[in-house]
Motif scaffolding. Structure first.
Motif, PDB file in Angstrom:
ATOM      1  N   GLU A   1      16.100  15.101 -16.909  1.00  0.00           N
ATOM      2  CA  GLU A   1      15.238  16.218 -17.595  1.00  0.00           C
ATOM      3  C   GLU A   1      13.719  16.244 -17.369  1.00  0.00           C
ATOM      4  O   GLU A   1      13.241  16.976 -17.151  1.00  0.00           O
ATOM      5  N   PHE A   2      13.265  15.164 -17.716  1.00  0.00           N
ATOM      6  CA  PHE A   2      12.024  14.647 -17.639  1.00  0.00           C
ATOM      7  C   PHE A   2      11.304  15.093 -16.285  1.00  0.00           C
ATOM      8  O   PHE A   2      10.433  15.639 -16.069  1.00  0.00           O
ATOM      9  N   LEU A   3      11.817  14.378 -15.265  1.00  0.00           N
ATOM     10  CA  LEU A   3      11.199  14.347 -14.018  1.00  0.00           C
ATOM     11  C   LEU A   3      11.415  15.894 -13.273  1.00  0.00           C
ATOM     12  O   LEU A   3      10.573  16.295 -12.807  1.00  0.00           O
ATOM     13  N   THR A   4      12.555  16.447 -13.412  1.00  0.00           N
ATOM     14  CA  THR A   4      12.758  17.794 -12.735  1.00  0.00           C
ATOM     15  C   THR A   4      11.683  18.646 -13.582  1.00  0.00           C
ATOM     16  O   THR A   4      11.270  19.568 -12.801  1.00  0.00           O
ATOM     17  N   GLY A   5      11.370  18.486 -14.723  1.00  0.00           N
ATOM     18  CA  GLY A   5      10.597  19.344 -15.643  1.00  0.00           C
ATOM     19  C   GLY A   5       9.137  18.993 -14.850  1.00  0.00           C
ATOM     20  O   GLY A   5       8.082  19.869 -15.039  1.00  0.00           O
ATOM     21  N   ARG A   6       8.940  17.861 -14.405  1.00  0.00           N
ATOM     22  CA  ARG A   6       7.706  17.624 -13.805  1.00  0.00           C
ATOM     23  C   ARG A   6       7.451  18.155 -12.241  1.00  0.00           C
ATOM     24  O   ARG A   6       6.527  17.717 -11.708  1.00  0.00           O
ATOM     25  N   GLY A   7       8.343  18.602 -11.646  1.00  0.00           N
ATOM     26  CA  GLY A   7       8.469  19.110 -10.446  1.00  0.00           C
ATOM     27  C   GLY A   7       9.319  18.129  -9.524  1.00  0.00           C
ATOM     28  O   GLY A   7       9.277  18.267  -8.329  1.00  0.00           O
ATOM     29  N   PHE A   8       9.748  17.285 -10.002  1.00  0.00           N
ATOM     30  CA  PHE A   8      10.611  16.293  -9.069  1.00  0.00           C
ATOM     31  C   PHE A   8      11.797  17.231  -8.728  1.00  0.00           C
ATOM     32  O   PHE A   8      12.386  17.825  -9.383  1.00  0.00           O
ATOM     33  N   GLU A   9      12.486  16.508  -7.353  1.00  0.00           N
ATOM     34  CA  GLU A   9      13.737  17.080  -7.019  1.00  0.00           C
ATOM     35  C   GLU A   9      14.611  16.037  -6.433  1.00  0.00           C
ATOM     36  O   GLU A   9      14.174  14.879  -6.056  1.00  0.00           O
TER      37      GLU A   9
ATOM     38  N   ARG B   1      12.394  12.703  -5.971  1.00  0.00           N
ATOM     39  CA  ARG B   1      10.852  12.798  -5.154  1.00  0.00           C
ATOM     40  C   ARG B   1      10.094  14.133  -5.608  1.00  0.00           C
ATOM     41  O   ARG B   1      10.592  15.014  -5.838  1.00  0.00           O
ATOM     42  N   ASN B   2       8.767  13.679  -5.887  1.00  0.00           N
ATOM     43  CA  ASN B   2       7.960  14.902  -6.126  1.00  0.00           C
ATOM     44  C   ASN B   2       7.307  15.270  -4.508  1.00  0.00           C
ATOM     45  O   ASN B   2       6.882  14.639  -3.837  1.00  0.00           O
ATOM     46  N   PRO B   3       7.932  16.527  -4.431  1.00  0.00           N
ATOM     47  CA  PRO B   3       7.560  17.078  -3.136  1.00  0.00           C
ATOM     48  C   PRO B   3       6.168  17.375  -2.739  1.00  0.00           C
ATOM     49  O   PRO B   3       5.532  17.474  -1.686  1.00  0.00           O
ATOM     50  N   LYS B   4       5.302  17.503  -3.997  1.00  0.00           N
ATOM     51  CA  LYS B   4       3.845  17.687  -3.924  1.00  0.00           C
ATOM     52  C   LYS B   4       2.993  16.446  -3.407  1.00  0.00           C
ATOM     53  O   LYS B   4       2.135  16.506  -2.925  1.00  0.00           O
ATOM     54  N   ASP B   5       3.614  15.296  -3.841  1.00  0.00           N
ATOM     55  CA  ASP B   5       2.832  13.916  -3.640  1.00  0.00           C
ATOM     56  C   ASP B   5       3.813  12.910  -2.966  1.00  0.00           C
ATOM     57  O   ASP B   5       3.063  11.697  -2.627  1.00  0.00           O
ATOM     58  N   GLY B   6       4.811  13.087  -2.590  1.00  0.00           N
ATOM     59  CA  GLY B   6       5.850  12.368  -1.968  1.00  0.00           C
ATOM     60  C   GLY B   6       6.137  11.008  -2.526  1.00  0.00           C
ATOM     61  O   GLY B   6       6.795  10.148  -2.340  1.00  0.00           O
TER      62      GLY B   6
END
Length: 200
Positions: free
Chosen positions: A139-147, A163-168
């Motif tokens: 919940e926390f990391l998907t809320g931060r944009g992680f997938e 993984r964060n698609p914006k910064d890898g």
């Protein structure tokens, strides 16, 4: 990278490329002069396109500037700190040193990029607490944009990798299944140039 030969095998003999005697190509058809030259040029074009698709884009991508390794480590610590604050379990000890590993590069790509990671160990956590930690982690990391990391799909059932698609950057909660013992949180960086700049 292997380049398809389209099923053609040829034996070139002196004089054949300038219209000399016929030779056999493929399944025994006789090809002479101009047709043979056309086939050779077509094969060369296909080879060039295949190499461009597999190689040039990779070289271009790997040759781009990145954040520095020090900046990547600061980002790792930032993600770890924020994620730990969101979890219902706390680590049993301080994190170890950063683990640095040189990234793979094939023969056509530049060498020297490095990725780093660091982790916290929570020790032996009861199953119900693991379930709570796994839910909070997602919940926390998907809320931060992680997938969900596509590379980890179906590989293991006792970890969650996002993984964060914006910064890898990649976050992993390892040991979430009931059969696992130790639970750990790990964050890793993408491949970066140590000083942020590829070699000249």
């Amino acid at each position: 990278m292997a380049v398809p030969d389209a099923g053609l095998q040829s034996e070139v003999k002196p004089g054949e490329l300038d219209g000399g005697s016929p030779s056999l190509i493929g399944t025994g058809q006789a090809v002479t002069g101009a047709p043979r030259v056309a086939i050779m040029l077509a094969l060369a074009a296909v080879t060039a396109l295949a190499l461009n698709a597999c190689g040039a884009n990779t070289v271009q991508e790997r040759s781009k500037p990145t954040i520095t390794l020090d900046a990547a480590k600061k980002q790792i610590d930032g993600y770890l700190t924020d994620t730990l604050a969101a979890l219902p379990v706390k680590p049993t000890k301080s994190p170890g040193d950063f683990s640095d590993l040189e990234c793979d590069a094939n023969d056509i790509g530049p060498h020297g990029r490095t990725q780093s990671r660091r982790e916290y160990d929570f020790g032996d956590v009861p199953p119900e607490r693991k379930a709570e930690a796994a839910k909070a982690f997602r919940e926390f990391l998907t809320g931060r944009g992680f997938e969900p990391d596509p590379d980890a799909a179906g590989s293991r059932s006792d970890w969650i990798r996002l993984r964060n698609p914006k910064d890898g950057f990649l976050a992993t909660l390892d040991g979430v299944s009931d059969s696992s013992h130790d639970l750990s949180l790990r964050v890793g960086s993408p491949c970066v140039w140590p000083d942020g700049t590829p070699p000249a």
